[in-house]
Design a protein around this motif. Structure first.
Motif, PDB file in Angstrom:
ATOM      1  N   TRP A  62       0.816  -1.224   0.000  1.00  0.00           N
ATOM      2  CA  TRP A  62       0.000   0.000   0.000  1.00  0.00           C
ATOM      3  C   TRP A  62       0.839   1.257   0.000  1.00  0.00           C
ATOM      4  O   TRP A  62       0.301   2.363  -0.098  1.00  0.00           O
ATOM      5  CB  TRP A  62      -0.931   0.010   1.208  1.00  0.00           C
ATOM      6  N   GLY A  65       1.292   5.966  -1.430  1.00  0.00           N
ATOM      7  CA  GLY A  65      -0.132   6.172  -1.597  1.00  0.00           C
ATOM      8  C   GLY A  65      -0.484   6.758  -2.941  1.00  0.00           C
ATOM      9  O   GLY A  65       0.341   6.860  -3.849  1.00  0.00           O
ATOM     10  N   LEU A  66      -1.734   7.188  -3.062  1.00  0.00           N
ATOM     11  CA  LEU A  66      -2.229   7.686  -4.339  1.00  0.00           C
ATOM     12  C   LEU A  66      -1.485   8.942  -4.793  1.00  0.00           C
ATOM     13  O   LEU A  66      -1.293   9.158  -5.988  1.00  0.00           O
ATOM     14  CB  LEU A  66      -3.727   7.955  -4.231  1.00  0.00           C
ATOM     15  N   ARG A  69       1.605   7.786  -6.461  1.00  0.00           N
ATOM     16  CA  ARG A  69       1.262   7.152  -7.735  1.00  0.00           C
ATOM     17  C   ARG A  69       0.937   8.208  -8.792  1.00  0.00           C
ATOM     18  O   ARG A  69       1.321   8.074  -9.964  1.00  0.00           O
ATOM     19  CB  ARG A  69       0.058   6.230  -7.555  1.00  0.00           C
ATOM     20  N   SER A  90      -2.810  -5.395  -9.178  1.00  0.00           N
ATOM     21  CA  SER A  90      -2.984  -4.283  -8.243  1.00  0.00           C
ATOM     22  C   SER A  90      -3.786  -3.134  -8.875  1.00  0.00           C
ATOM     23  O   SER A  90      -3.432  -2.619  -9.935  1.00  0.00           O
ATOM     24  CB  SER A  90      -1.613  -3.759  -7.797  1.00  0.00           C
ATOM     25  N   THR A  91      -4.854  -2.727  -8.200  1.00  0.00           N
ATOM     26  CA  THR A  91      -5.655  -1.611  -8.692  1.00  0.00           C
ATOM     27  C   THR A  91      -4.863  -0.309  -8.662  1.00  0.00           C
ATOM     28  O   THR A  91      -4.942   0.508  -9.587  1.00  0.00           O
ATOM     29  CB  THR A  91      -6.933  -1.462  -7.850  1.00  0.00           C
ATOM     30  N   LYS A  92      -4.062  -0.095  -7.606  1.00  0.00           N
ATOM     31  CA  LYS A  92      -3.258   1.126  -7.539  1.00  0.00           C
ATOM     32  C   LYS A  92      -2.267   1.185  -8.697  1.00  0.00           C
ATOM     33  O   LYS A  92      -2.027   2.244  -9.270  1.00  0.00           O
ATOM     34  CB  LYS A  92      -2.519   1.207  -6.207  1.00  0.00           C
ATOM     35  N   LEU A  95      -4.031   2.235 -11.865  1.00  0.00           N
ATOM     36  CA  LEU A  95      -4.390   3.652 -11.935  1.00  0.00           C
ATOM     37  C   LEU A  95      -3.287   4.480 -12.599  1.00  0.00           C
ATOM     38  O   LEU A  95      -3.566   5.519 -13.192  1.00  0.00           O
ATOM     39  CB  LEU A  95      -4.663   4.196 -10.534  1.00  0.00           C
ATOM     40  N   GLN A 113     -11.374  -3.538 -11.970  1.00  0.00           N
ATOM     41  CA  GLN A 113     -10.614  -2.599 -12.778  1.00  0.00           C
ATOM     42  C   GLN A 113     -11.253  -2.317 -14.140  1.00  0.00           C
ATOM     43  O   GLN A 113     -10.593  -1.805 -15.033  1.00  0.00           O
ATOM     44  CB  GLN A 113      -9.187  -3.130 -12.966  1.00  0.00           C
TER      45      GLN A 113
END
Length: 339
Positions: A62, A65-66, A69, A90-92, A95, A113
């Motif tokens: 994790w 974080g966003l 990213r 991984s969804t992150k 993205l 996704q």
């Protein structure tokens, strides 16, 4: 031609398996530049992989974080990539190419996704709901994404991952460490002896003593997880060379490439040994070799028979005699001068 970006898996063994997909993409788009995204721990291996131009770092789990990213996506946007192959679930991670504006984002729509991944391989639904070994065999999954779900002609074997240590780099490593290239070496990768994937210490020591008696060097390969096991072996076999304090994984690749034969258990460095192309004997028990092992053809797998009680967790059923025979066969075939 605009370059292609491949999002690889972060763990060392999984990352190495992703090179099978990279080879497929390179064959489909000859001359096109391929960059990859992976974890910091796996990134040093990328420079040993044919077809890879550049590596982007995205940490596992994790973190970051966003916000981090999004920063990575801004940098990636500058490269004007044509397509992104999402070998990770991984969804992150998914993205990032979406935020970077990469028009074609190829992969399975795992972890909800849909829309982020906008090109699905043929037969993706069947693949995702399949049962049995083909549901979990990672090498087949990443190759299917690279082929857009199309089966190879005449059921051709999966392209094997490759890692290449140059002759110049290997010679320089030997000079730095005072290694005699004429002396044969058996490299041992034990993992942690508390790990159910490992093999009993007394058997590693017994095999190592046989080779020391024949004038071979014994090298203990690994990192922090293997240091206690290496110390236990060295206490019983002072002639062994302990390389588990190696500062980085690139050094470990030189150690494996410089060895004559590799004996190991299930783990990331065993995938590396397979990809480096040298003779390799691997002991499997808790995971089955077909699903979790390297696909390189020179690797010899030793597993307990399915009829063995507790075969799923027990490598003890793999005898020393089987290991000796497999090592001898590997050396005869790939390094006959030391047989």
């Amino acid at each position: 031609m605009r370059p292609i970006l491949v999002f690889c898996l972060p763990a060392i063994g999984d990352f190495i398996r992703c090179h099978s997909a990279i080879r497929i993409i390179a064959e489909r788009f000859p001359g096109q530049q391929i960059d990859i995204v992976t974890s910091r721990i796996a990134a040093p291996l990328a420079r040993l992989m044919p077809h890879v131009r550049k590596v982007w770092i995205a940490e596992k789990h994790w973190k970051p974080g966003l916000k981090e990213r999004a920063g990575l996506a801004r940098e990636i946007r500058k490269e004007n990539y044509q397509a992104a192959y999402m070998l990770t679930s991984s969804t992150k991670a998914c993205l990032v190419p979406w935020l970077a504006g990469i028009p074609e984002r190829i992969g399975y729509p795992r972890e909800f996704q849909f829309g982020v991944v906008n090109r699905l391989p043929a037969g993706w639904l069947k693949s995702m709901v399949a049962f049995g070994p083909r549901k979990t065999r990672l090498a087949e999954q990443v190759c299917a994404i690279a082929r857009l779900g199309k089966r190879p002609a005449e059921d051709a074997p999966l392209p094997a991952p490759q890692l290449v240590v140059s002759a110049e780099a290997l010679a320089a490593w030997r000079r730095r460490n005072g290694i005699d290239p004429a002396r044969p070496v058996i490299a041992l990768y034990t993992s942690d002896f508390a790990n159910k994937r490992s093999w009993p210490i007394e058997r590693f020591v017994s095999i190592a003593r046989d080779y020391v008696a024949r004038g071979w060097s014994v090298w203990l390969i690994g990192g922090p997880r293997e240091r206690q096991a290496a110390a236990e072996i060295k206490a019983q076999l002072p002639d062994a060379v302990d390389f588990t304090a190696t500062p980085d994984i690139a050094e470990a690749m030189c150690q494996i490439a410089a060895s004559t034969v590799f004996l190991g258990v299930d783990g990331g460095l065993s995938h590396a040994a397979g990809a480096l192309g040298g003779p390799c004997v691997l002991i499997y028990g808790s995971n089955r070799a077909y699903v979790h092992g390297p696909v390189n053809e020179q690797v010899i797998f030793l597993e307990p028979p399915i009829s063995t009680p507790d075969w799923v967790e027990n490598t003890r059923a793999v005898s020393e005699d089987r290991v000796r025979e497999a090592l001898a066969a590997a050396v005869r075939k790939h390094a006959p001068q030391f047989a």
